[in-house]
Write a protein that holds these residues in place. Structure first.
Motif, PDB file in Angstrom:
ATOM      1  N   GLY A  55       7.909  90.454 -27.149  1.00  0.00           N
ATOM      2  CA  GLY A  55       9.165  89.888 -26.688  1.00  0.00           C
ATOM      3  C   GLY A  55       9.600  88.702 -27.523  1.00  0.00           C
ATOM      4  O   GLY A  55      10.569  88.768 -28.253  1.00  0.00           O
ATOM      5  N   ALA A  56       8.881  87.617 -27.446  1.00  0.00           N
ATOM      6  CA  ALA A  56       9.170  86.436 -28.257  1.00  0.00           C
ATOM      7  C   ALA A  56       7.851  85.786 -28.636  1.00  0.00           C
ATOM      8  O   ALA A  56       6.988  85.574 -27.786  1.00  0.00           O
ATOM      9  CB  ALA A  56      10.052  85.451 -27.504  1.00  0.00           C
ATOM     10  N   SER A  57       7.712  85.481 -29.901  1.00  0.00           N
ATOM     11  CA  SER A  57       6.460  84.914 -30.373  1.00  0.00           C
ATOM     12  C   SER A  57       6.394  83.428 -30.049  1.00  0.00           C
ATOM     13  O   SER A  57       7.397  82.719 -30.090  1.00  0.00           O
ATOM     14  CB  SER A  57       6.334  85.118 -31.887  1.00  0.00           C
ATOM     15  N   GLY A  58       5.189  82.954 -29.740  1.00  0.00           N
ATOM     16  CA  GLY A  58       5.023  81.545 -29.431  1.00  0.00           C
ATOM     17  C   GLY A  58       4.659  80.707 -30.634  1.00  0.00           C
ATOM     18  O   GLY A  58       4.263  79.557 -30.480  1.00  0.00           O
ATOM     19  N   PHE A  59       4.777  81.283 -31.823  1.00  0.00           N
ATOM     20  CA  PHE A  59       4.416  80.535 -33.026  1.00  0.00           C
ATOM     21  C   PHE A  59       5.283  80.997 -34.191  1.00  0.00           C
ATOM     22  O   PHE A  59       5.993  81.994 -34.108  1.00  0.00           O
ATOM     23  CB  PHE A  59       2.933  80.752 -33.359  1.00  0.00           C
ATOM     24  N   THR A  60       5.224  80.245 -35.261  1.00  0.00           N
ATOM     25  CA  THR A  60       5.963  80.592 -36.466  1.00  0.00           C
ATOM     26  C   THR A  60       5.011  81.258 -37.455  1.00  0.00           C
ATOM     27  O   THR A  60       3.908  80.769 -37.685  1.00  0.00           O
ATOM     28  CB  THR A  60       6.581  79.333 -37.107  1.00  0.00           C
ATOM     29  N   GLY A  61       5.437  82.341 -38.043  1.00  0.00           N
ATOM     30  CA  GLY A  61       4.602  83.016 -39.028  1.00  0.00           C
ATOM     31  C   GLY A  61       4.379  84.469 -38.687  1.00  0.00           C
ATOM     32  O   GLY A  61       4.992  85.030 -37.776  1.00  0.00           O
ATOM     33  N   ARG A  62       3.494  85.090 -39.420  1.00  0.00           N
ATOM     34  CA  ARG A  62       3.224  86.515 -39.272  1.00  0.00           C
ATOM     35  C   ARG A  62       2.581  86.810 -37.911  1.00  0.00           C
ATOM     36  O   ARG A  62       1.596  86.173 -37.537  1.00  0.00           O
ATOM     37  CB  ARG A  62       2.316  86.970 -40.403  1.00  0.00           C
ATOM     38  N   ASP A  63       3.123  87.793 -37.188  1.00  0.00           N
ATOM     39  CA  ASP A  63       2.609  88.160 -35.873  1.00  0.00           C
ATOM     40  C   ASP A  63       1.855  89.484 -35.999  1.00  0.00           C
ATOM     41  O   ASP A  63       2.444  90.564 -35.978  1.00  0.00           O
ATOM     42  CB  ASP A  63       3.759  88.291 -34.873  1.00  0.00           C
ATOM     43  N   LEU A  64       0.544  89.389 -36.123  1.00  0.00           N
ATOM     44  CA  LEU A  64      -0.273  90.579 -36.292  1.00  0.00           C
ATOM     45  C   LEU A  64      -0.312  91.429 -35.027  1.00  0.00           C
ATOM     46  O   LEU A  64      -0.497  92.653 -35.100  1.00  0.00           O
ATOM     47  CB  LEU A  64      -1.690  90.192 -36.711  1.00  0.00           C
ATOM     48  N   ALA A  65      -0.149  90.798 -33.862  1.00  0.00           N
ATOM     49  CA  ALA A  65      -0.118  91.561 -32.615  1.00  0.00           C
ATOM     50  C   ALA A  65       1.088  92.494 -32.593  1.00  0.00           C
ATOM     51  O   ALA A  65       0.978  93.687 -32.269  1.00  0.00           O
ATOM     52  CB  ALA A  65      -0.095  90.619 -31.421  1.00  0.00           C
ATOM     53  N   ALA A  66       2.264  91.952 -32.935  1.00  0.00           N
ATOM     54  CA  ALA A  66       3.469  92.787 -32.961  1.00  0.00           C
ATOM     55  C   ALA A  66       3.330  93.906 -33.982  1.00  0.00           C
ATOM     56  O   ALA A  66       3.735  95.054 -33.718  1.00  0.00           O
ATOM     57  CB  ALA A  66       4.691  91.925 -33.273  1.00  0.00           C
TER      58      ALA A  66
END
Length: 298
Positions: free
Chosen positions: A55-66
């Motif tokens: 939905g919305a990431s809680g951090f800045t940078g690459r989101d490996l989970a997504a």
């Protein structure tokens, strides 16, 4: 694309004359996007979060989970949804991003073997609004060429991510070879739009209503919720179809409806549909060919 039409068929739509005198034409759409979304490995400087559990990431940078959620769609979800259709001997249309199929030849091969038709979902699963007219034209050409290579035939239709640009339809017509586009949510039947050259172009509307995107953005939480919403929509259209046959699209995403607790709702819906006569479960290209053959523009 710059003119809006609030009138449509003015309450008097044509009899679509579906095959078998069907009350309803039902088209199942598998949106295959995994591997074409914005990502760090592709140099986009962001991870795509659209239509994921994140939905919305809680951090800045690459989101490996997504990223892994997209991978689930191509590794698991697509095979589950295709199995549900295969077990019931039902056809479907694939809204396919060209790069996604390039990166998963096994899925491209399965699409061919299943006899699904493919509507181009663009070169990548990115919004076209930031493109110049020239860039958009290049992406259309690139997508068509890629899909033809992956599938052995070119796509007959086109659908942008969510919304086209004011240039999209003009560019599709200019490129040539498209029987229709689905860049509209405006009706429950196909309709013709005039072109710059004095001709007409077919639009087969799509849906954001009968769509599994509701699992992550509109409050539908369970398979029962999804089944009930699809069933109720089907029932209304089926009843109306006694006097005025319509069309219904159902949109699925591999990384959403492909999960078991959601896929079971889709399976229930398919079985519910199969319990009714006078329903034409068909591909989008079948609808396009039918409309071109029987319903010429005024």
């Amino acid at each position: 694309m710059n003119q809006r039409d609030f009138v449509g068929y003015a309450g008097q739509p044509p009899d679509p004359q579906w095959p078998g005198n069907a009350r309803l034409a039902l088209n199942i759409v598998l949106n295959y996007e995994e591997g074409s979304e914005a990502s760090y490995p592709d140099g986009d400087g962001q991870s795509e979060l659209g239509l994921t559990e994140v939905g919305a990431s809680g951090f800045t940078g690459r989101d490996l989970a997504a990223e892994s959620m997209f991978e689930y769609g191509s590794r698991v979800g697509v095979w589950r949804l295709m199995r549900l259709l295969r077990d019931r001997n039902l056809p479907a249309t694939v809204f396919a991003c060209a790069l996604a199929l390039e990166r998963n030849p096994a899925v491209a091969r399965a699409i061919r073997e299943a006899g699904y038709d493919v509507c181009s979902h663009g070169w990548r699963w990115t919004r076209p609004q930031g493109l110049s007219e020239e860039q958009e034209a290049r992406d259309i050409a690139r997508a068509v060429q890629s899909l033809e290579k992956s599938l052995g035939e070119r796509p007959a239709g086109w659908y942008c991510r969510y919304a086209p640009t004011p240039n999209t339809r003009k560019l599709l017509i200019r490129h040539g070879g498209f029987l229709y586009d689905s860049d509209s949510y405006a009706d429950e039947l196909p309709y013709w739009v005039p072109t710059e050259g004095g001709g007409h172009h077919l639009v087969i509307p799509y849906t954001q209503a009968h769509n599994d995107g509701k699992f992550v953005r509109s409050g539908i939480a369970t398979a029962d919720d999804f089944f009930a919403f699809l069933r109720d929509s089907f029932d209304m259209l089926y009843e109306e179809g006694r006097e005025q046959p319509r069309m219904m699209s159902v949109g699925l995403h591999m990384r959403l409806a492909g999960h078991p607790g959601r896929a079971v709702g889709f399976a229930r819906f398919l079985d519910y549909v199969l319990g009714h006569d006078e329903v034409w479960v068909c591909r989008r290209i079948d609808i396009a060919r039918h409309w071109h053959r029987l319903h010429h523009p005024a």
